[in-house]
Design a protein around this motif. Structure first.
Motif, PDB file in Angstrom:
ATOM      1  N   PHE A   1      53.276  26.884  29.415  1.00 42.54           N
ATOM      2  CA  PHE A   1      52.532  27.286  28.225  1.00 42.54           C
ATOM      3  C   PHE A   1      51.186  26.556  28.171  1.00 42.54           C
ATOM      4  O   PHE A   1      50.152  27.155  27.926  1.00 42.54           O
ATOM      5  CB  PHE A   1      53.357  27.012  26.959  1.00 42.54           C
ATOM      6  N   PHE A   2      51.195  25.259  28.428  1.00 44.93           N
ATOM      7  CA  PHE A   2      49.970  24.467  28.418  1.00 44.93           C
ATOM      8  C   PHE A   2      49.000  24.963  29.492  1.00 44.93           C
ATOM      9  O   PHE A   2      47.817  25.172  29.224  1.00 44.93           O
ATOM     10  CB  PHE A   2      50.294  22.980  28.647  1.00 44.93           C
ATOM     11  N   ILE A   3      49.500  25.140  30.695  1.00 44.24           N
ATOM     12  CA  ILE A   3      48.649  25.576  31.806  1.00 44.24           C
ATOM     13  C   ILE A   3      48.106  26.978  31.538  1.00 44.24           C
ATOM     14  O   ILE A   3      46.927  27.248  31.771  1.00 44.24           O
ATOM     15  CB  ILE A   3      49.415  25.489  33.145  1.00 44.24           C
ATOM     16  N   GLU A   4      48.959  27.872  31.036  1.00 42.86           N
ATOM     17  CA  GLU A   4      48.501  29.231  30.697  1.00 42.86           C
ATOM     18  C   GLU A   4      47.350  29.180  29.702  1.00 42.86           C
ATOM     19  O   GLU A   4      46.348  29.861  29.866  1.00 42.86           O
ATOM     20  CB  GLU A   4      49.641  30.061  30.096  1.00 42.86           C
ATOM     21  N   GLU A   5      47.509  28.373  28.655  1.00 47.87           N
ATOM     22  CA  GLU A   5      46.451  28.252  27.641  1.00 47.87           C
ATOM     23  C   GLU A   5      45.152  27.746  28.258  1.00 47.87           C
ATOM     24  O   GLU A   5      44.075  28.244  27.947  1.00 47.87           O
ATOM     25  CB  GLU A   5      46.888  27.290  26.530  1.00 47.87           C
ATOM     26  N   GLN A   6      45.263  26.757  29.129  1.00 45.08           N
ATOM     27  CA  GLN A   6      44.082  26.180  29.761  1.00 45.08           C
ATOM     28  C   GLN A   6      43.385  27.208  30.662  1.00 45.08           C
ATOM     29  O   GLN A   6      42.162  27.366  30.611  1.00 45.08           O
ATOM     30  CB  GLN A   6      44.445  24.921  30.575  1.00 45.08           C
TER      31      GLN A   6
ATOM     32  N   GLU B   1      27.449  36.900  33.404  1.00 44.03           N
ATOM     33  CA  GLU B   1      27.057  38.276  33.727  1.00 44.03           C
ATOM     34  C   GLU B   1      27.864  38.862  34.895  1.00 44.03           C
ATOM     35  O   GLU B   1      28.327  39.995  34.831  1.00 44.03           O
ATOM     36  CB  GLU B   1      25.559  38.332  34.055  1.00 44.03           C
ATOM     37  N   THR B   2      28.065  38.085  35.935  1.00 42.39           N
ATOM     38  CA  THR B   2      28.787  38.558  37.124  1.00 42.39           C
ATOM     39  C   THR B   2      30.230  38.934  36.829  1.00 42.39           C
ATOM     40  O   THR B   2      30.808  39.771  37.512  1.00 42.39           O
ATOM     41  CB  THR B   2      28.769  37.460  38.215  1.00 42.39           C
ATOM     42  N   PHE B   3      30.811  38.313  35.807  1.00 43.06           N
ATOM     43  CA  PHE B   3      32.244  38.481  35.533  1.00 43.06           C
ATOM     44  C   PHE B   3      32.534  39.186  34.208  1.00 43.06           C
ATOM     45  O   PHE B   3      33.674  39.228  33.765  1.00 43.06           O
ATOM     46  CB  PHE B   3      32.936  37.109  35.548  1.00 43.06           C
ATOM     47  N   GLN B   4      31.517  39.762  33.559  1.00 44.08           N
ATOM     48  CA  GLN B   4      31.701  40.350  32.229  1.00 44.08           C
ATOM     49  C   GLN B   4      32.670  41.523  32.210  1.00 44.08           C
ATOM     50  O   GLN B   4      33.268  41.808  31.179  1.00 44.08           O
ATOM     51  CB  GLN B   4      30.359  40.772  31.639  1.00 44.08           C
ATOM     52  N   ASP B   5      32.851  42.209  33.333  1.00 45.42           N
ATOM     53  CA  ASP B   5      33.770  43.355  33.339  1.00 45.42           C
ATOM     54  C   ASP B   5      35.163  42.951  33.818  1.00 45.42           C
ATOM     55  O   ASP B   5      36.020  43.792  34.038  1.00 45.42           O
ATOM     56  CB  ASP B   5      33.205  44.506  34.171  1.00 45.42           C
ATOM     57  N   CYS B   6      35.419  41.642  33.948  1.00 44.14           N
ATOM     58  CA  CYS B   6      36.724  41.145  34.405  1.00 44.14           C
ATOM     59  C   CYS B   6      37.621  40.811  33.210  1.00 44.14           C
ATOM     60  O   CYS B   6      37.140  40.536  32.115  1.00 44.14           O
ATOM     61  CB  CYS B   6      36.538  39.892  35.251  1.00 44.14           C
ATOM     62  N   PHE B   7      38.926  40.852  33.456  1.00 42.91           N
ATOM     63  CA  PHE B   7      39.893  40.504  32.420  1.00 42.91           C
ATOM     64  C   PHE B   7      41.162  39.955  33.051  1.00 42.91           C
ATOM     65  O   PHE B   7      41.516  40.298  34.173  1.00 42.91           O
ATOM     66  CB  PHE B   7      40.210  41.701  31.514  1.00 42.91           C
ATOM     67  N   LEU B   8      41.824  39.065  32.323  1.00 43.54           N
ATOM     68  CA  LEU B   8      43.062  38.444  32.773  1.00 43.54           C
ATOM     69  C   LEU B   8      44.225  39.399  32.532  1.00 43.54           C
ATOM     70  O   LEU B   8      44.357  39.949  31.446  1.00 43.54           O
ATOM     71  CB  LEU B   8      43.297  37.135  32.014  1.00 43.54           C
ATOM     72  N   VAL B   9      45.069  39.564  33.553  1.00 42.55           N
ATOM     73  CA  VAL B   9      46.240  40.418  33.424  1.00 42.55           C
ATOM     74  C   VAL B   9      47.505  39.575  33.228  1.00 42.55           C
ATOM     75  O   VAL B   9      48.302  39.833  32.330  1.00 42.55           O
ATOM     76  CB  VAL B   9      46.400  41.339  34.654  1.00 42.55           C
ATOM     77  N   GLU B  10      47.673  38.548  34.056  1.00 43.37           N
ATOM     78  CA  GLU B  10      48.930  37.789  34.002  1.00 43.37           C
ATOM     79  C   GLU B  10      48.775  36.450  34.707  1.00 43.37           C
ATOM     80  O   GLU B  10      48.000  36.320  35.650  1.00 43.37           O
ATOM     81  CB  GLU B  10      50.017  38.617  34.698  1.00 43.37           C
ATOM     82  N   ILE B  11      49.539  35.455  34.242  1.00 42.38           N
ATOM     83  CA  ILE B  11      49.612  34.149  34.884  1.00 42.38           C
ATOM     84  C   ILE B  11      51.085  33.853  35.131  1.00 42.38           C
ATOM     85  O   ILE B  11      51.909  33.992  34.223  1.00 42.38           O
ATOM     86  CB  ILE B  11      49.026  33.044  33.982  1.00 42.38           C
ATOM     87  N   ASN B  12      51.423  33.435  36.359  1.00 45.18           N
ATOM     88  CA  ASN B  12      52.797  33.066  36.699  1.00 45.18           C
ATOM     89  C   ASN B  12      52.801  31.706  37.385  1.00 45.18           C
ATOM     90  O   ASN B  12      52.062  31.508  38.352  1.00 45.18           O
ATOM     91  CB  ASN B  12      53.442  34.088  37.649  1.00 45.18           C
ATOM     92  N   LEU B  13      53.629  30.782  36.899  1.00 48.94           N
ATOM     93  CA  LEU B  13      53.820  29.493  37.553  1.00 48.94           C
ATOM     94  C   LEU B  13      55.234  29.481  38.103  1.00 48.94           C
ATOM     95  O   LEU B  13      56.198  29.636  37.357  1.00 48.94           O
ATOM     96  CB  LEU B  13      53.601  28.338  36.570  1.00 48.94           C
ATOM     97  N   HIS B  14      55.342  29.325  39.420  1.00 49.17           N
ATOM     98  CA  HIS B  14      56.646  29.367  40.094  1.00 49.17           C
ATOM     99  C   HIS B  14      57.059  27.960  40.532  1.00 49.17           C
ATOM    100  O   HIS B  14      56.261  27.035  40.528  1.00 49.17           O
ATOM    101  CB  HIS B  14      56.570  30.275  41.328  1.00 49.17           C
TER     102      HIS B  14
END
Length: 164
Positions: A6-11, A23-36
């Motif tokens: 949870f902490f790492i995801e928030e960070q 500007e280079t990344f304005q059309d990007c978005f986060l889909v998912e984070i997984n820590l295994h």
């Protein structure tokens, strides 16, 4: 591990939100984070214009510098930054919008049946596919094209269908 995740995801979310203002990344978005197990961190990112290898490398270096600097995962970890890829279900409205015009297969929650067709439209609550169905007219089987609206809350998962 759950508290760490949870902490790492928030960070990571905060770092990427800041990076996506550039500007280079304005059309990007986060889909998912997984820590295994074994400190393997997967970060799935997508872009409206398509995620390039160069953008993945830049995002990976950016996250790595912050993870190393703060020591969130210790000395030894694996960080993978990539697009979700075609083998993963669509999760976000933005992914559906990006894939309008592609063939999808939706698995329904109610009975596990599937609907396959061309993704035609997306709203906040549903998406519409164009299906080709075989219908019996008299003694003949006739193919008909119909639009089917599928509410998001009735769909278990939606996958892109890869056509060759």
């Amino acid at each position: 591990m759950a508290a760490d995740l949870f902490f790492i995801e928030e960070q990571i979310q905060g770092l990427l939100a800041a990076k996506f203002q550039e500007e280079t990344f304005q059309d990007c978005f986060l889909v998912e984070i997984n820590l295994h197990q074994g400190n393997k961190l997967e970060v799935f990112v997508d872009c409206d214009s398509g995620l390039t290898l160069d953008k993945c490398q830049q995002l990976s270096r950016y996250l790595e510098s912050h993870i190393d600097g703060a020591g969130w995962l210790g000395e030894s970890y694996v960080l993978e930054v990539s697009s979700p890829g075609l083998g993963r279900p669509l999760k976000l409205l933005r992914q559906y919008q990006k894939n309008i015009g592609r063939k999808v297969e939706a698995t329904l929650k109610e009975n596990g049946s599937t609907k396959t067709g061309l993704l035609k439209a997306v709203s906040d609550t549903a998406f519409t596919i164009e299906e080709t169905l075989k219908v019996k007219e008299g003694n003949k089987n006739v193919k008909k094209t119909v639009l089917t609206e599928l509410p998001f809350d009735s769909v278990k998962k939606t996958m892109i269908v890869i056509s060759f």
